[in-house]
Design a protein around this motif. Structure first.
Motif, short mmCIF file in Angstrom:
data_model
loop_
_atom_site.label_atom_id
_atom_site.label_comp_id
_atom_site.label_asym_id
_atom_site.label_seq_id
_atom_site.Cartn_x
_atom_site.Cartn_y
_atom_site.Cartn_z
N ARG A 1 0.84 -1.21 0.00
CA ARG A 1 0.00 0.00 0.00
C ARG A 1 0.87 1.26 0.00
O ARG A 1 0.55 2.25 -0.67
N GLN B 1 0.02 3.43 -3.02
CA GLN B 1 -1.08 4.31 -2.68
C GLN B 1 -0.66 5.62 -2.03
O GLN B 1 -1.49 6.53 -1.94
N ALA C 1 -7.66 -10.36 -0.05
CA ALA C 1 -8.28 -9.04 0.11
C ALA C 1 -7.31 -7.93 -0.28
O ALA C 1 -7.70 -6.94 -0.93
N GLN D 1 -6.96 -7.87 -4.15
CA GLN D 1 -8.17 -7.34 -4.78
C GLN D 1 -8.28 -5.83 -4.59
O GLN D 1 -8.66 -5.09 -5.51
N GLU D 2 -7.93 -5.36 -3.39
CA GLU D 2 -7.97 -3.92 -3.12
C GLU D 2 -7.02 -3.16 -4.03
O GLU D 2 -7.38 -2.13 -4.62
N THR E 1 -7.61 -0.32 -7.03
CA THR E 1 -7.25 1.07 -6.76
C THR E 1 -5.99 1.54 -7.47
O THR E 1 -5.76 2.74 -7.54
#
Length: 280
Positions: A165, A169, A206, A209-210, A214
């Motif tokens: 992440r 992100q 999970a 998939q996230e 994104t």
């Protein structure tokens, strides 16, 4: 549905991707007529690996459960897999699976990791990583080294504490890593390697998939099915307070807790950046 279904499907997809990467020249075959699809044909791979075409086809389709060790060795040889990629192949086939259950308990940092982290020399950043790249424990130099990633030690980490992440992100990571694209490639390849052992782990599923939903940059890299495990190396940082620096890192598996690692980040001695880290 069998809990091995996801693993078998991923095994088939991994094998299919590697077949598409092979060229006739790479395996000593004549090019022949132009090909409509990339890579080798199934018939060619089956012949090179000493398998029947029907069995190899079922393998790619995710319908050949528990391929034998000799079949896996033949595939690794045919596809010219690296050692990391062969370990991944065998994990997908059910060998050396570190976590047999489909549901994983919440992670707590390894006791030995915490002890080792307390022994690092001042100014050295250290983190304990969990199975999906979550930072489970860290020291203050680590918080300073990676802006926007970690709160004060002893408080609960946020989503950005996760390795993947953070890279994909967090805007801070894009400006921090000088070679962001290479760091992104390695991050996904390491997660893909871990996912081979944890393909039925809901936390891994999970997270993937996230990130697919994104981050197009992540989604593109995930489909490549690259597999690597870096245990040492260096990262070049364009740090907002320390300036342009290069840190080396070393990764050690923590044997008292499966699928956890201690990561040590070191700066050269006698640098202003290291002096600043010592002062944290």
């Amino acid at each position: 549905m069998s809990r091995y279904a996801d693993r078998s499907r991923e095994l088939g997809a991994f094998v299919r991707e590697r077949r598409n990467r092979l060229t006739p020249a790479a395996v000593g075959l004549p090019a022949g007529v132009p090909r409509r699809t990339p890579g080798l044909r199934r018939e060619e791979v089956a012949e090179l690996a000493g398998l029947s075409v029907g069995y190899y086809t079922r393998l790619e389709q995710g319908h050949a459960a528990h391929p034998s060790g000799s079949v896996l060795s033949a595939l690794a040889r045919t596809f010219h897999l690296s050692s990391d990629e062969e370990r991944h192949l065998r994990a997908l086939a059910g060998e050396d699976v570190s976590r047999p259950g489909g549901v994983a308990a919440p992670e707590r940092p390894s006791p030995s990791g915490l002890r080792l982290m307390s022994l690092v020399v001042p100014g050295t950043a250290a983190v304990v990583l969990g199975r999906t790249g979550d930072v489970l424990a860290w020291n203050d130099p680590a918080r300073m080294l990676f802006p926007g990633r970690l709160p004060e030690p002893g408080t609960d980490p946020g989503p950005a504490s996760n390795n993947v992440r953070y890279v994909f992100q967090c805007p801070e990571a894009r400006s921090l890593f000088v070679d962001w694209a290479a760091v992104a490639d390695d991050t996904v390849a390491h997660l893909r390697s871990a996912a081979g052992h944890l393909v039925d782990d809901p936390a891994v599923r999970a997270l993937v998939q996230e990130l697919i939903a994104t981050s197009p940059d992540f989604a593109t890299r995930w489909t490549r099915r690259d597999v690597r495990e870096r245990v040492t190396g260096e990262k070049r940082l364009n740090h907002p307070t320390l300036g342009r620096i290069t840190v080396t890192y070393d990764v050690t598996a923590l044997l008292d807790t499966p699928a956890q690692w201690l990561v040590i980040y070191s700066l050269p001695k006698a640098t202003r950046a290291r002096d600043a880290m010592v002062g944290t």
